[in-house]
Design a protein around this motif. Structure first.
Motif, PDB file in Angstrom:
ATOM      1  N   THR A 167    -135.798  27.439 -71.150  1.00 47.36           N
ATOM      2  CA  THR A 167    -135.001  28.038 -70.076  1.00 47.36           C
ATOM      3  C   THR A 167    -133.843  28.863 -70.617  1.00 47.36           C
ATOM      4  OG1 THR A 167    -135.576  26.073 -68.769  1.00 47.36           O
ATOM      5  CG2 THR A 167    -133.852  27.482 -67.878  1.00 47.36           C
ATOM      6  N   LEU A 174    -129.460  28.994 -68.729  1.00 47.21           N
ATOM      7  CA  LEU A 174    -129.558  27.544 -68.885  1.00 47.21           C
ATOM      8  C   LEU A 174    -128.302  26.847 -68.355  1.00 47.21           C
ATOM      9  CD1 LEU A 174    -130.953  24.999 -69.750  1.00 47.21           C
ATOM     10  CD2 LEU A 174    -130.139  25.374 -72.092  1.00 47.21           C
ATOM     11  N   VAL A 177    -128.469  26.626 -64.595  1.00 48.90           N
ATOM     12  CA  VAL A 177    -129.531  25.731 -64.143  1.00 48.90           C
ATOM     13  C   VAL A 177    -129.226  24.273 -64.498  1.00 48.90           C
ATOM     14  CG1 VAL A 177    -131.971  25.135 -64.447  1.00 48.90           C
ATOM     15  CG2 VAL A 177    -131.308  27.524 -64.192  1.00 48.90           C
ATOM     16  N   VAL A 251    -137.392  23.716 -62.459  1.00 53.54           N
ATOM     17  CA  VAL A 251    -137.177  25.009 -63.109  1.00 53.54           C
ATOM     18  C   VAL A 251    -137.585  24.933 -64.582  1.00 53.54           C
ATOM     19  CG1 VAL A 251    -135.474  26.736 -63.787  1.00 53.54           C
ATOM     20  CG2 VAL A 251    -135.344  25.675 -61.525  1.00 53.54           C
ATOM     21  N   TYR A 252    -137.189  23.856 -65.251  1.00 53.20           N
ATOM     22  CA  TYR A 252    -137.528  23.717 -66.680  1.00 53.20           C
ATOM     23  C   TYR A 252    -139.033  23.642 -66.885  1.00 53.20           C
ATOM     24  CZ  TYR A 252    -132.731  21.928 -66.297  1.00 53.20           C
ATOM     25  OH  TYR A 252    -131.407  21.762 -65.990  1.00 53.20           O
ATOM     26  N   GLU A 255    -140.776  26.962 -66.407  1.00 57.09           N
ATOM     27  CA  GLU A 255    -140.627  27.807 -67.604  1.00 57.09           C
ATOM     28  C   GLU A 255    -141.630  27.390 -68.668  1.00 57.09           C
ATOM     29  OE1 GLU A 255    -138.759  30.410 -67.815  1.00 57.09           O
ATOM     30  OE2 GLU A 255    -136.710  30.096 -67.151  1.00 57.09           O
ATOM     31  N   HIS A 280    -139.055  33.689 -66.651  1.00 60.70           N
ATOM     32  CA  HIS A 280    -137.897  34.503 -66.272  1.00 60.70           C
ATOM     33  C   HIS A 280    -138.053  35.956 -66.741  1.00 60.70           C
ATOM     34  CE1 HIS A 280    -136.588  32.379 -70.092  1.00 60.70           C
ATOM     35  NE2 HIS A 280    -136.445  33.644 -70.453  1.00 60.70           N
ATOM     36  N   PHE A 298    -132.504  31.405 -60.015  1.00 70.45           N
ATOM     37  CA  PHE A 298    -132.929  30.184 -60.700  1.00 70.45           C
ATOM     38  C   PHE A 298    -131.880  29.084 -60.529  1.00 70.45           C
ATOM     39  CE2 PHE A 298    -136.546  31.101 -63.823  1.00 70.45           C
ATOM     40  CZ  PHE A 298    -137.047  32.136 -63.050  1.00 70.45           C
ATOM     41  N   SER A 302    -132.361  25.438 -58.751  1.00 66.25           N
ATOM     42  CA  SER A 302    -131.963  24.194 -59.403  1.00 66.25           C
ATOM     43  C   SER A 302    -131.072  23.351 -58.490  1.00 66.25           C
ATOM     44  CB  SER A 302    -131.243  24.499 -60.721  1.00 66.25           C
ATOM     45  OG  SER A 302    -130.942  23.300 -61.423  1.00 66.25           O
TER      46      SER A 302
END
Length: 317
Positions: A167, A174, A177, A251-252, A255, A280, A298, A302
């Motif tokens: 991420t 990061l 998020v 989200v992680y 990715e 992304h 993003f 999160s």
């Protein structure tokens, strides 16, 4: 001398915000800067020469926690952060010192992560009461043999740490998020040490965001992203919220999954699902989204995942 959680986190924020420029100058002087992969788009090529390893500044937060809350669990969380950060540092140092975007070998990083994970899990069982059942809903639990649970959690921790590492690809991404994820653990935990650690990490992230937001003056690198990843994964184990992880870490995992699917599909068809992975980059190349727009969207996703996870946590636990 006793300080409140807010006082410690405020001290951490101020320390990171004030001393990051010193670290940036030092990294620039030592020429420890980010090499850029040739396949990345032109706007990323312009970032070549940006100081790398700014994640080292998070050690200030770790030091402050260790000084003001030297309990076994606090020191344990700091150790998790440092050990995973060390793996990232080795990767970053090779990238920066040799200007090699590949960094350290993936095999070496995985071996170190698994070794550290096994050791840290063994220590964790001596510090907090961890049972090997996975709570599904209320009193309904999935009973696992200790060996099976340890194997599953080891894979989860290393996998999650690397998913979170994926991420960290855009300026501030990061950080934006990860803040909601730390906030989730801060809210649900009954351990004062976990609350302090999460609040302090949020403060450190906000302090670095001043310099990492687009256009970034420095990148945290794997030194920061793997440390964040390892600590969040272990927090999930400590708080026994395994069933919520697919949502909380959405989200992680998105990715990471985009990379896995891209590689798998390309090997089979020589075609790509995404314009570029992690995902992304796809939003930038296919839809023309700016870095700031991607980071904001993003980050909102999160926060939504965090709030939904809180609601489910109240229902399940």
């Amino acid at each position: 001398m006793e300080m409140t959680h807010l006082g410690i986190s405020a001290l951490s924020f101020a320390s990171v915000a004030l001393l990051t420029p010193v670290l940036i100058r030092g990294l620039r002087t030592l020429r420890l800067t980010q090499p850029i992969r040739a396949e990345l788009p032109a706007d990323h090529q312009a970032k070549k020469g940006t100081p790398l390893m700014a994640g080292l500044i998070f050690l200030l937060g770790v030091l402050i926690i260790s000084l003001f809350s030297p309990s076994p669990l606090s020191l344990y969380l700091c150790a998790v952060f440092i050990l995973f950060g060390l793996v990232g540092f080795l990767d970053d140092f090779k990238k920066a010192a040799y200007q090699d975007p590949r960094g350290a070998s993936g095999k070496m990083k995985l071996v170190l992560q698994f070794l550290f994970t096994f050791a840290l899990i063994a220590v964790l069982f001596q510090i907090v009461p961890i049972h090997t059942d996975i709570v599904v809903f209320g009193d309904w639990k999935l009973a696992l043999a200790p060996v099976v649970y340890l194997a599953v959690m080891s894979l989860f921790i290393v996998g999650s740490a690397n998913a979170i590492n994926f991420t960290d690809g855009l300026d501030g991404l990061l950080i934006v998020v990860a803040i909601p994820t730390y906030f989730f653990f801060f809210v649900i935990s009954d351990y004062p040490e976990v609350k302090l650690f999460c609040l302090t990490m949020i403060a450190c992230l906000l302090g670095l965001l001043i310099y990492n937001i687009y256009p970034a003056k420095a990148f945290m690198g794997d030194t920061g992203s793997l440390a964040i990843g390892g600590s969040l994964a272990f927090l999930a184990m400590i708080e026994k919220v395994e069933i919520l992880i697919p949502l909380l870490f959405l989200v992680y995992f998105a990715e990471q999954l985009s990379v896995i699917l891209q590689v798998w599909y390309y090997k089979r068809t020589k075609l790509r699902i995404f314009r570029m992975a992690p995902i992304h980059y796809h939003y930038s190349l296919k839809y023309g989204w700016s870095e700031n727009r991607i980071v904001i969207v993003f980050g909102l996703v999160s926060w939504i995942c965090c709030l939904l996870s809180l609601l489910l946590w109240k229902l399940i636990y």
